[in-house]
Design an enzyme around this catalytic site. Structure first.
Site, PDB file in Angstrom:
ATOM      1  N   LYS A  13      44.160  45.044  37.806  1.00 58.90           N
ATOM      2  CA  LYS A  13      42.966  44.916  36.956  1.00 58.90           C
ATOM      3  C   LYS A  13      43.342  44.477  35.544  1.00 58.90           C
ATOM      4  O   LYS A  13      42.755  43.562  34.991  1.00 58.90           O
ATOM      5  CB  LYS A  13      42.219  46.264  36.828  1.00 58.90           C
ATOM      6  CG  LYS A  13      41.736  46.860  38.119  1.00 58.90           C
ATOM      7  CD  LYS A  13      41.014  48.194  37.887  1.00 58.90           C
ATOM      8  CE  LYS A  13      41.905  49.307  37.336  1.00 58.90           C
ATOM      9  NZ  LYS A  13      43.019  49.698  38.198  1.00 58.90           N
ATOM     10  N   ARG A  88      34.633  54.435  36.123  1.00 60.65           N
ATOM     11  CA  ARG A  88      35.460  54.961  37.203  1.00 60.65           C
ATOM     12  C   ARG A  88      34.708  56.009  38.020  1.00 60.65           C
ATOM     13  O   ARG A  88      35.277  56.560  38.967  1.00 60.65           O
ATOM     14  CB  ARG A  88      36.711  55.611  36.626  1.00 60.65           C
ATOM     15  CG  ARG A  88      37.935  54.723  36.646  1.00 60.65           C
ATOM     16  CD  ARG A  88      39.108  55.543  36.153  1.00 60.65           C
ATOM     17  NE  ARG A  88      40.375  55.045  36.562  1.00 60.65           N
ATOM     18  CZ  ARG A  88      41.146  54.237  35.844  1.00 60.65           C
ATOM     19  NH1 ARG A  88      40.734  53.789  34.689  1.00 60.65           N
ATOM     20  NH2 ARG A  88      42.322  53.883  36.288  1.00 60.65           N
ATOM     21  N   ARG A 127      56.219  48.972  37.537  1.00 65.21           N
ATOM     22  CA  ARG A 127      55.453  48.648  36.313  1.00 65.21           C
ATOM     23  C   ARG A 127      56.162  49.194  35.077  1.00 65.21           C
ATOM     24  O   ARG A 127      56.645  50.311  35.060  1.00 65.21           O
ATOM     25  CB  ARG A 127      54.045  49.245  36.396  1.00 65.21           C
ATOM     26  CG  ARG A 127      53.298  49.121  35.069  1.00 65.21           C
ATOM     27  CD  ARG A 127      51.816  49.118  35.235  1.00 65.21           C
ATOM     28  NE  ARG A 127      51.265  50.401  35.633  1.00 65.21           N
ATOM     29  CZ  ARG A 127      49.951  50.612  35.803  1.00 65.21           C
ATOM     30  NH1 ARG A 127      49.086  49.638  35.613  1.00 65.21           N
ATOM     31  NH2 ARG A 127      49.531  51.802  36.178  1.00 65.21           N
ATOM     32  N   ARG A 160      55.384  54.639  32.652  1.00 64.71           N
ATOM     33  CA  ARG A 160      54.382  55.642  32.303  1.00 64.71           C
ATOM     34  C   ARG A 160      54.603  56.912  33.113  1.00 64.71           C
ATOM     35  O   ARG A 160      54.912  56.852  34.291  1.00 64.71           O
ATOM     36  CB  ARG A 160      52.976  55.084  32.579  1.00 64.71           C
ATOM     37  CG  ARG A 160      52.506  54.109  31.526  1.00 64.71           C
ATOM     38  CD  ARG A 160      51.304  53.306  31.943  1.00 64.71           C
ATOM     39  NE  ARG A 160      50.282  54.074  32.667  1.00 64.71           N
ATOM     40  CZ  ARG A 160      49.131  53.546  33.093  1.00 64.71           C
ATOM     41  NH1 ARG A 160      48.865  52.266  32.879  1.00 64.71           N
ATOM     42  NH2 ARG A 160      48.263  54.274  33.739  1.00 64.71           N
ATOM     43  N   ARG A 171      46.527  59.885  41.989  1.00 67.46           N
ATOM     44  CA  ARG A 171      45.573  58.938  41.409  1.00 67.46           C
ATOM     45  C   ARG A 171      44.866  58.120  42.489  1.00 67.46           C
ATOM     46  O   ARG A 171      43.702  57.777  42.340  1.00 67.46           O
ATOM     47  CB  ARG A 171      46.297  58.017  40.418  1.00 67.46           C
ATOM     48  CG  ARG A 171      46.670  58.748  39.137  1.00 67.46           C
ATOM     49  CD  ARG A 171      47.692  57.989  38.322  1.00 67.46           C
ATOM     50  NE  ARG A 171      47.160  56.760  37.780  1.00 67.46           N
ATOM     51  CZ  ARG A 171      47.904  55.734  37.391  1.00 67.46           C
ATOM     52  NH1 ARG A 171      49.214  55.799  37.494  1.00 67.46           N
ATOM     53  NH2 ARG A 171      47.347  54.662  36.892  1.00 67.46           N
TER      54      ARG A 171
HETATM   55  P1  ADP Z   1      45.526  52.067  35.802  1.00 64.78           P
HETATM   56  O1  ADP Z   1      45.403  50.760  35.033  1.00 64.78           O
HETATM   57  O2  ADP Z   1      46.862  52.215  36.384  1.00 64.78           O
HETATM   58  O3  ADP Z   1      44.440  52.282  36.790  1.00 64.78           O
HETATM   59  P2  ADP Z   1      44.544  53.211  33.393  1.00 64.78           P
HETATM   60  O4  ADP Z   1      45.434  52.812  32.301  1.00 64.78           O
HETATM   61  O5  ADP Z   1      43.272  52.459  33.572  1.00 64.78           O
HETATM   62  O6  ADP Z   1      45.384  53.201  34.732  1.00 64.78           O
HETATM   63  O7  ADP Z   1      44.163  54.744  33.273  1.00 64.78           O
HETATM   64  C1  ADP Z   1      45.153  55.729  33.102  1.00 64.78           C
HETATM   65  C2  ADP Z   1      44.495  57.102  33.128  1.00 64.78           C
HETATM   66  O8  ADP Z   1      43.555  57.211  32.036  1.00 64.78           O
HETATM   67  C3  ADP Z   1      43.665  57.402  34.367  1.00 64.78           C
HETATM   68  O9  ADP Z   1      44.458  57.894  35.425  1.00 64.78           O
HETATM   69  C4  ADP Z   1      42.701  58.462  33.822  1.00 64.78           C
HETATM   70  O10 ADP Z   1      43.322  59.725  33.690  1.00 64.78           O
HETATM   71  C5  ADP Z   1      42.409  57.959  32.421  1.00 64.78           C
HETATM   72  N1  ADP Z   1      41.237  57.071  32.394  1.00 64.78           N
HETATM   73  C6  ADP Z   1      41.209  55.734  32.082  1.00 64.78           C
HETATM   74  N2  ADP Z   1      39.960  55.248  32.170  1.00 64.78           N
HETATM   75  C7  ADP Z   1      39.173  56.285  32.556  1.00 64.78           C
HETATM   76  C8  ADP Z   1      37.781  56.428  32.844  1.00 64.78           C
HETATM   77  N3  ADP Z   1      36.930  55.391  32.772  1.00 64.78           N
HETATM   78  N4  ADP Z   1      37.327  57.662  33.201  1.00 64.78           N
HETATM   79  C9  ADP Z   1      38.143  58.718  33.268  1.00 64.78           C
HETATM   80  N5  ADP Z   1      39.460  58.643  33.037  1.00 64.78           N
HETATM   81  C10 ADP Z   1      39.979  57.458  32.684  1.00 64.78           C
HETATM   82  P1  ADP Z   2      46.016  48.030  36.957  1.00 60.29           P
HETATM   83  O1  ADP Z   2      45.510  47.650  35.590  1.00 60.29           O
HETATM   84  O2  ADP Z   2      45.018  47.747  38.045  1.00 60.29           O
HETATM   85  O3  ADP Z   2      46.537  49.419  37.018  1.00 60.29           O
HETATM   86  P2  ADP Z   2      48.269  46.228  36.383  1.00 60.29           P
HETATM   87  O4  ADP Z   2      47.605  44.961  35.960  1.00 60.29           O
HETATM   88  O5  ADP Z   2      48.864  47.076  35.333  1.00 60.29           O
HETATM   89  O6  ADP Z   2      47.244  47.086  37.306  1.00 60.29           O
HETATM   90  O7  ADP Z   2      49.361  45.852  37.490  1.00 60.29           O
HETATM   91  C1  ADP Z   2      50.173  46.861  38.103  1.00 60.29           C
HETATM   92  C2  ADP Z   2      51.598  46.349  38.253  1.00 60.29           C
HETATM   93  O8  ADP Z   2      51.649  45.292  39.227  1.00 60.29           O
HETATM   94  C3  ADP Z   2      52.170  45.741  36.962  1.00 60.29           C
HETATM   95  O9  ADP Z   2      53.550  46.027  36.915  1.00 60.29           O
HETATM   96  C4  ADP Z   2      51.914  44.258  37.106  1.00 60.29           C
HETATM   97  O10 ADP Z   2      52.856  43.475  36.372  1.00 60.29           O
HETATM   98  C5  ADP Z   2      52.054  44.054  38.617  1.00 60.29           C
HETATM   99  N1  ADP Z   2      51.151  43.043  39.179  1.00 60.29           N
HETATM  100  C6  ADP Z   2      49.895  42.730  38.770  1.00 60.29           C
HETATM  101  N2  ADP Z   2      49.339  41.767  39.558  1.00 60.29           N
HETATM  102  C7  ADP Z   2      50.268  41.477  40.507  1.00 60.29           C
HETATM  103  C8  ADP Z   2      50.286  40.570  41.641  1.00 60.29           C
HETATM  104  N3  ADP Z   2      49.241  39.791  41.954  1.00 60.29           N
HETATM  105  N4  ADP Z   2      51.413  40.567  42.385  1.00 60.29           N
HETATM  106  C9  ADP Z   2      52.463  41.376  42.092  1.00 60.29           C
HETATM  107  N5  ADP Z   2      52.510  42.246  41.054  1.00 60.29           N
HETATM  108  C10 ADP Z   2      51.416  42.303  40.268  1.00 60.29           C
END
Ligand code: ADP
Ligand code: ADP
Ligand code: ZN
Length: 213
Positions: A13, A88, A127, A160, A171
């Site tokens: 995302k 979310r 990541r 992280r 998660r």
């Molecule tokens: P990822 O990109 O790996 O899905 P995020 O960086 O978006 O993780 O979120 C990390 C953490 O921050 C989540 O696991 C949650 O604890 C919190 N968080 C982020 N966005 C939200 C949301 N919209 N509602 C509740 N918790 C959130």
């Molecule tokens: P999210 O915001 O949904 O948690 P991220 O954009 O942070 O996800 O991506 C999660 C991990 O996967 C990061 O290390 C990123 O560099 C990698 N990644 C993202 N898109 C791809 C893809 N299409 N193929 C392989 N690795 C990816």
């Protein structure tokens, strides 16, 4: 253009949202980044959010909704934005819809980046994140030029705490229980677009730009 990114943790995302923001000149708003900036800055919000984030739980809706509504009310959001990690939960989506409809406005697209759980566990271990500027890397797929250092700002990259395997599992459970129902929610509204997130990130992006035009 107002866009929401849906998908499991690690689906890509953030990676896609950053490219969308750049191409369409709209802000990329990540609630996770806002929480992490607050944790780093030692704010009260940060301390509260950290308790949940470290457990792989969602931060309570009351806290999350407030920071999001404050953020989208800012001037730079006038022409739209791409939300990454919000909503979310169904209640979060309802609050956003209500706030927008009061302005005669609505979300244009909800893009679901679809990646099965098996792929997620692998991705998260690789990541690496920059807590200073929010850039994201992957040790195999998107390595930084210099190991452990952010290309964009020179800060140190971290794994992280919540990307450790035990927390990722938790998660994913939380995602399936609380966030996945949003796919049906936006399908009913007629704005859901699903893309295969398992392919190369530029191919994912090409699919998204086909949708957005
Ligand atoms: P990822 O990109 O790996 O899905 P995020 O960086 O978006 O993780 O979120 C990390 C953490 O921050 C989540 O696991 C949650 O604890 C919190 N968080 C982020 N966005 C939200 C949301 N919209 N509602 C509740 N918790 C959130
Ligand atoms: P999210 O915001 O949904 O948690 P991220 O954009 O942070 O996800 O991506 C999660 C991990 O996967 C990061 O290390 C990123 O560099 C990698 N990644 C993202 N898109 C791809 C893809 N299409 N193929 C392989 N690795 C990816
Ligand atoms: Zn950086």
């Amino acid at each position: 253009m107002k866009i929401i990114m849906l998908g499991a943790p690690g689906a890509g995302k953030g990676t896609q949202a950053k490219m969308i923001a750049e191409k369409y000149s709209i802000p990329h708003i990540s609630t996770g980044d806002i929480f992490r900036a607050n944790i780093k800055g030692g704010t009260e919000l940060g301390m509260e959010a950290k308790k949940y984030m470290d457990q792989g739980q969602l931060v309570p809706d009351e806290l999350t909704v407030k920071i999001l509504l404050d953020r989208v009310a800012k001037d730079d959001c006038k022409n739209g934005y791409v939300l990454d990690g919000f909503p979310r939960t169904i209640p979060q989506a309802e609050v956003l819809d209500k706030a927008l409809s009061e302005l005669g406005d609505a979300v244009d697209y909800a893009i679901d980046v679809d990646v099965p759980d098996e792929n997620i566990i692998n991705r998260m271990g690789g990541r690496r994140a920059c807590v200073t500027c929010g850039a994201t890397y992957h040790m195999v797929h998107v390595p930084p030029k210099q190991e452990g250092i952010c290309d964009k700002c020179g800060s140190e990259l971290i794994l992280r705490d919540d990307d450790k395997p035990e927390t990722v599992k938790k998660r994913l459970d939380v995602y399936h229980a609380q966030t996945q129902p949003l796919i049906e929610y936006y399908t009913k509204k007629g704005i859901l677009k699903s893309v295969d997130g398992t392919v190369d990130m530029m191919d994912v992006f090409a699919k998204i730009t086909d949708i957005l035009g």
